[in-house]
Design a protein around this motif. Sequence first.
Motif, mmCIF file in Angstrom:
data_model
loop_
_atom_site.group_PDB
_atom_site.id
_atom_site.type_symbol
_atom_site.label_atom_id
_atom_site.label_comp_id
_atom_site.label_asym_id
_atom_site.label_seq_id
_atom_site.Cartn_x
_atom_site.Cartn_y
_atom_site.Cartn_z
ATOM 1 N N THR A 1 -66.215 18.855 0.531
ATOM 2 C CA THR A 1 -66.632 18.322 -0.757
ATOM 3 C C THR A 1 -66.103 16.910 -0.954
ATOM 4 O O THR A 1 -64.940 16.637 -0.737
ATOM 5 C CB THR A 1 -66.120 19.224 -1.906
ATOM 6 O OG1 THR A 1 -66.666 20.527 -1.742
ATOM 7 C CG2 THR A 1 -66.546 18.674 -3.260
ATOM 8 N N ASN B 1 -64.462 13.745 -2.318
ATOM 9 C CA ASN B 1 -63.399 13.529 -3.285
ATOM 10 C C ASN B 1 -62.895 12.100 -3.182
ATOM 11 O O ASN B 1 -63.413 11.289 -2.420
ATOM 12 C CB ASN B 1 -62.268 14.544 -3.085
ATOM 13 C CG ASN B 1 -61.721 14.515 -1.665
ATOM 14 O OD1 ASN B 1 -61.467 13.444 -1.117
ATOM 15 N ND2 ASN B 1 -61.541 15.683 -1.074
ATOM 16 N N CYS C 1 -60.702 9.995 -11.747
ATOM 17 C CA CYS C 1 -60.220 11.299 -11.298
ATOM 18 C C CYS C 1 -60.314 12.253 -12.476
ATOM 19 O O CYS C 1 -59.599 12.091 -13.472
ATOM 20 C CB CYS C 1 -58.779 11.205 -10.795
ATOM 21 S SG CYS C 1 -58.106 12.808 -10.282
ATOM 22 N N GLU D 1 -55.653 16.761 -3.389
ATOM 23 C CA GLU D 1 -57.011 16.235 -3.261
ATOM 24 C C GLU D 1 -57.520 15.838 -4.643
ATOM 25 O O GLU D 1 -57.625 16.678 -5.536
ATOM 26 C CB GLU D 1 -57.924 17.281 -2.633
ATOM 27 C CG GLU D 1 -57.487 17.695 -1.229
ATOM 28 C CD GLU D 1 -58.278 18.882 -0.706
ATOM 29 O OE1 GLU D 1 -59.436 18.696 -0.281
ATOM 30 O OE2 GLU D 1 -57.731 20.001 -0.724
ATOM 31 N N LEU E 1 -60.299 14.781 -7.306
ATOM 32 C CA LEU E 1 -61.714 15.113 -7.475
ATOM 33 C C LEU E 1 -62.340 14.244 -8.560
ATOM 34 O O LEU E 1 -61.842 14.167 -9.679
ATOM 35 C CB LEU E 1 -61.871 16.587 -7.851
ATOM 36 C CG LEU E 1 -61.217 17.610 -6.907
ATOM 37 C CD1 LEU E 1 -61.401 19.018 -7.469
ATOM 38 C CD2 LEU E 1 -61.802 17.504 -5.505
ATOM 39 N N PRO F 1 -66.275 20.990 -9.158
ATOM 40 C CA PRO F 1 -67.182 21.632 -8.197
ATOM 41 C C PRO F 1 -68.065 22.667 -8.877
ATOM 42 O O PRO F 1 -67.696 23.248 -9.898
ATOM 43 C CB PRO F 1 -66.218 22.294 -7.202
ATOM 44 C CG PRO F 1 -65.003 22.585 -8.022
ATOM 45 C CD PRO F 1 -64.883 21.439 -8.994
#
Length: 272
Positions: free
Chosen positions: A44, A46, A73, A108, A110, A114
Amino acid sequence: MTRAHEMMTTTKTLVFTLCLVGGVAEGMSTFLLVTQNVAPPPSTANLGASTTSLAGCGLACFNAAPDNNNMTCLAFLWTPTPLGGERGNNNNVSDTTLFAPSVEGLCELLACLPHPASLQSSPRAQMYVLRGRTTPSYGPDAAPASYVMACTFAYRVYSKVKLTYSKAEDHCAEDGASLIIIKDAEQEKIVLDAVNQGEGYWMGLSDREVEGVWRWADGSSLGYSNWDRGQPNNYILRGSDQDCAMLYRGAWNDHHCLHPLRFVCQITFVQL
């Protein structure tokens, strides 16, 4: 609710606040734990990954805010890996030691949340949403797999069925959704790219309660707008005025609520 539909759920509520002074970040920022033991696929897209503490991951997310380095973010995924390794390792870090600076993990960042259907088992992975400088509101925690994820919301275009405004509202409600609520130009572009702009689509905006006072399906007042030239004009047809809004040819138009149209449903996860 199946795992494929899970989104902002967790076995416990955990909020932590960072006091940030100096450097890029300054002030206070709060993060809300929204999922545990599930994560999106490693592929995915990021904003980058690193190894750091939980607090360090939060700091990195805060520093990637829109007014810093042109990055956004919205959330971060942190998986404690004190012995090294990649996301998915099943280690035995005690919850009481998660905030210890010595406990590091895979961080991580994002840019978007998601889609619920993409989440898969990932032992000890934790996803936090940035509450930051504003106080966001959090919506439902599920979305049907048929919905398309668009960062902070999921949507579905119903193009093969035409319903009156009220029946379209009911159809969306069966999905746990509402008719689309458009709060900014970026969100509208996502929707416009997904519809046939030569057709009309109901959106969650009307002045049915008070003529001339347009409100969204969530009860909020109209801020951003994109009315077509001369609209809304409240055209009277057979004694019926136009109290419901539709998307048509890239803009908004008021229309008769009893006229069947295609429609777009939306589930909002985070309203920033």
